[in-house]
Design a protein around this motif. Structure first.
Motif, short mmCIF file in Angstrom:
data_model
loop_
_atom_site.label_atom_id
_atom_site.label_comp_id
_atom_site.label_asym_id
_atom_site.label_seq_id
_atom_site.Cartn_x
_atom_site.Cartn_y
_atom_site.Cartn_z
N PHE A 179 -2.31 -2.88 9.60
CA PHE A 179 -0.87 -2.72 9.75
C PHE A 179 -0.48 -1.25 9.55
CE2 PHE A 179 3.31 -3.06 7.48
CZ PHE A 179 4.05 -3.52 8.53
N GLN A 180 -1.05 -0.63 8.50
CA GLN A 180 -0.72 0.78 8.24
C GLN A 180 -1.32 1.70 9.29
OE1 GLN A 180 -2.11 0.82 4.09
NE2 GLN A 180 -0.05 1.41 3.52
N LEU A 187 0.16 -7.62 10.54
CA LEU A 187 1.18 -8.40 9.84
C LEU A 187 0.81 -9.88 9.83
CD1 LEU A 187 3.78 -7.73 8.44
CD2 LEU A 187 5.02 -8.17 10.53
N MET A 205 1.07 5.54 15.90
CA MET A 205 2.37 5.87 16.50
C MET A 205 2.70 7.34 16.27
SD MET A 205 6.14 4.43 15.64
CE MET A 205 6.49 5.65 14.40
N TYR A 206 2.50 7.80 15.05
CA TYR A 206 2.82 9.20 14.75
C TYR A 206 1.94 10.15 15.56
CZ TYR A 206 6.06 8.73 10.82
OH TYR A 206 7.15 8.49 10.06
N VAL A 229 -1.87 -10.53 7.22
CA VAL A 229 -1.32 -10.52 5.86
C VAL A 229 -0.65 -11.85 5.55
CG1 VAL A 229 0.41 -9.47 4.38
CG2 VAL A 229 -0.99 -8.02 5.81
N VAL A 276 0.70 2.32 12.34
CA VAL A 276 1.77 3.31 12.23
C VAL A 276 1.22 4.72 12.37
CG1 VAL A 276 3.65 4.11 10.78
CG2 VAL A 276 3.01 1.72 10.77
N PHE A 277 0.01 4.94 11.84
CA PHE A 277 -0.60 6.27 12.00
C PHE A 277 -0.74 6.58 13.49
CE2 PHE A 277 -3.26 5.22 7.96
CZ PHE A 277 -2.11 5.25 7.21
N LYS A 284 -6.25 -10.33 3.31
CA LYS A 284 -4.87 -9.84 3.31
C LYS A 284 -4.84 -8.32 3.25
CE LYS A 284 -2.19 -13.53 1.05
NZ LYS A 284 -1.08 -13.71 1.99
N LEU A 316 0.02 -3.53 15.05
CA LEU A 316 0.99 -3.79 14.00
C LEU A 316 1.14 -5.29 13.77
CD1 LEU A 316 3.16 -1.92 12.44
CD2 LEU A 316 4.78 -3.02 13.94
N TYR A 318 1.58 3.17 22.88
CA TYR A 318 2.59 2.44 22.12
C TYR A 318 2.33 0.95 22.17
CZ TYR A 318 5.00 6.85 21.75
OH TYR A 318 5.30 8.15 21.46
N PHE A 344 -0.19 0.36 19.59
CA PHE A 344 0.48 0.41 18.29
C PHE A 344 1.15 -0.91 17.96
CE2 PHE A 344 5.07 0.98 17.16
CZ PHE A 344 4.93 1.00 15.78
N LEU A 369 -3.42 -5.56 5.83
CA LEU A 369 -2.48 -4.50 5.43
C LEU A 369 -2.96 -3.15 5.93
CD1 LEU A 369 0.11 -4.64 3.71
CD2 LEU A 369 -1.22 -3.80 1.80
#
Lengths: 496, 119
Positions: B39-40, B20, B46-47, B23, B43-44, B32, B16, B9, B12, B36
């Motif tokens: 940044f995405q 950000l 984290m899941y 960007v 999140v992957f 940029k 993140l 985490y 993550f 991005l």
């Protein structure tokens, strides 16, 4: 199962399946005809759903007959019925009237792709509205966003490109924030179905991941909905998009994101989180008031008609979120009603802009001098829709402002201040609409524009129809009002 | 150590914020988009982290086995969809950057801004 029970699935499936087929329709005009027919069919389904919902029918549809919460359910209730009506309606109006406007702005060879993206946008927006599953909402949101980036960049205006790049960056950040929030809730509850989430979240509602998730989801969706001050992508994207696309987007795109914000918040968080109502109100109300004042003021000084109306949209989003931030039945009714009435007014206004753009080379105010003489029908429609935007009695805009003011006056001393803000910003709206009227009716046409003729008859007819709808729903407001109050009851969990 | 236990985490959160920041801070449109993507991807991660069950394997029921532990497959499926969304977003973004380069001759934010100030 009869056809009626499949309607909530067909609402998404029809445009989604037509989109890839339209790419193959190369002969000129055919792609437009197919897209228009699809959009009209979606509009018919939306009307059937709205009638069914008013009669108290239940439209929950289990995809593949897998029961919730394990399967994916699509559902339509009073709130979603209103959103479906404005989304499919705006798409149909813009397509029926917009053919020659699109012909003049998009090359013939690219048109099949353009119409395909249009239907994907439609499928994405209605998909968000009928989905009852947090992750489905994310996927449909991205389908609609990606399609709208393509559509906005599809016109001849090169300034659309940086505008759409900014929209892409901010839109993706918004969607990713939403995804983080959904992930955190899934981590704590193990479900993605909104109704199931609302039950399971009760056991963990005091844990910090849920609070963080509420923050991420609210901010992410507020970005998508262009809630002030997260609206920076909106004015340029609307201004430089092809005119027909602006009609479609301005009438419904941000409102669908706002719909998810309101729905998620009131179904999942509001009943279960201690003190959430207060936090929600403290967060949203100041932003709503700032949106109303600042965006209206920006519209006052804006020389480009399209950007002027785009700023006014930001202000109207302020009204909608102000109603929601009251967390009362009256406030939510006003909010939902304003979603409906504002898309009538803004749709009609942007349709008149599309008409004006067919005749005049520019949408800057000074170029439109004398439009009242050269394009009398267009300006008549613009004036009616403008009055509705201001909220003059007898138009749709008056009904929702009346409900909003009655709702804020329930709030005691604070309410008087809020009502004053609404009245002041309505006066500002009167001033910026007057600026356009003044240029169009009280200035002589420039030498170059004396030969300007009325817009094509089909575009004019649709614009007139949209303007008349503003008057019709100003006089006979029963249907939207009853749907809105049902929606408010539903959101607050009060049994009717 | 409680803190080190959340190692994934932490990664993550750091990824993140790196994404950000890129960007927001970079003026180059390609950079940029790179930001991005980072940044995405965060999140992957984290899941994927949350679906891990200690000692868990792929969720395939074996005949006769009684005390199997499975990892949760659902977040993996979700993130597969999200990866597709991320790739499409990057593709559309790059296509827009190509068109910006063609019409403006630059992919630096301030140069594009200046080009539109003097019509």
């Amino acid at each position: 199962m009869s056809l009626v029970q499949h309607l909530s699935a067909l609402q998404v499936v029809v445009p989604l399946l037509s989109a890839p087929l339209i790419v193959l329709l190369r002969p000129p005009g055919l792609a437009w005809a197919a897209a228009t027919a699809t959009s009209l069919m979606a509009f018919t389904i939306a009307i059937a759903l709205a009638i069914g919902v008013s009669n108290g029918n239940n439209f929950a549809y289990e995809m593949g007959s897998w029961p919730a919460p394990y399967g994916i359910t699509l559902g339509v209730d009073a709130f979603s019925a209103i959103l479906l009506l404005i989304t499919t309606g705006a798409s149909s109006f813009a397509l029926v009237g917009g053919k020659r406007s699109i012909d003049s702005q998009v090359e013939a060879s690219r048109q099949p792709l353009f119409y395909s993206a249009w239907l994907l946008l439609l499928a994405g927006l209605v998909g968000i509205v009928v989905a009852t599953d947090a992750f489905n909402i994310f996927v449909f949101m991205e389908i609609s966003s990606l399609a709208s980036y393509v559509l906005i960049a599809g016109g001849p205006d090169r300034r659309a490109l940086p505008a759409v790049f900014k929209y892409l960056i901010m839109g993706t950040i918004g969607a990713t924030f939403y995804l983080i929030g959904v992930g955190l809730i899934y981590m704590m509850t193990g479900t993605l179905n909104l109704a199931d989430m609302a039950v399971r979240i009760q056991d963990v509602s005091d844990q910090s991941p849920i609070l963080v998730a509420a923050g991420f989801i609210t901010i992410g969706l507020a970005l998508k909905a262009a809630v002030f001050p997260l609206h920076l992508w909106l004015p340029n994207a609307y201004t430089h998009a092809p005119h027909a696309v602006t009609v479609f987007l301005a009438a419904c795109a941000t409102k669908v994101a706002l719909y998810v914000l309101i729905r998620f918040d009131f179904i999942v968080f509001q009943p279960n989180l201690a003190g959430h109502a207060l936090q929600f109100a403290y967060f949203l109300m100041p932003l709503a008031l700032l949106a109303i004042i600042v965006a209206s003021a920006a519209a006052l000084f804006e020389p480009n008609l399209k950007r002027l109306l785009a700023y006014s949209s930001v202000a109207q989003i302020g009204y909608i979120s102000l109603g929601a931030s009251l967390v009362s039945k009256a406030g939510l009714t006003a909010s939902v009603l304003h979603i409906f009435n504002h898309s009538l007014a803004k749709g009609a206004l942007f349709l008149s802009v599309a008409c004006l753009a067919m005749g005049f080379s520019s949408t800057r105010l000074e170029a439109l001098a004398g439009a009242g003489r050269t394009m009398p029908w267009t300006m008549a429609a613009f004036t009616i829709a403008g009055l509705s935007l201001i909220g003059v009695p007898g138009t749709a805009g008056f009904i929702s402002k009346w409900y909003l003011i009655s709702a804020v006056l329930n709030e005691g001393a604070l309410g008087v201040g809020l009502a004053a803000v609404i009245v002041v910003s309505s006066l500002m709206a009167a001033v910026y609409i007057w600026k356009v009227i003044e240029v169009a009716y009280f200035q002589l046409p420039h030498d170059g524009s004396t030969a300007v003729r009325e817009a094509p008859i089909e575009l004019l007819a649709v614009t007139g129809l949209a303007a008349l709808a503003n008057i019709y729903y100003g006089l006979f407001s029963d249907v939207p009002v009853s749907l809105s109050s049902d929606a408010a009851q539903l959101l607050l969990g009060v049994t009717p | 150590m409680e803190l080190l236990g959340y190692y994934n985490y932490w990664v993550f959160a750091i990824l993140l914020v790196i994404g950000l920041y890129t960007v927001i801070a970079k003026g180059n449109l390609i950079k940029k988009l790179l930001g991005l993507s980072i940044f995405q991807s965060a999140v992957f991660l984290m899941y994927i982290t949350m679906n891990k069950v200690e000692g868990g394997t792929a969720p395939i029921i074996l005949k006769g086995a009684t005390d199997q532990i499975f990892s949760n497959p659902l977040p993996q499926v979700l993130i597969l969809t999200a990866i597709v969304v991320g790739v499409s977003t990057t593709a559309v973004g790059l296509a827009i950057v190509v068109r910006i380069k063609e019409t403006y001759g630059s992919i630096e934010e301030h140069q594009i801004f200046e080009a539109d100030q003097t019509p």
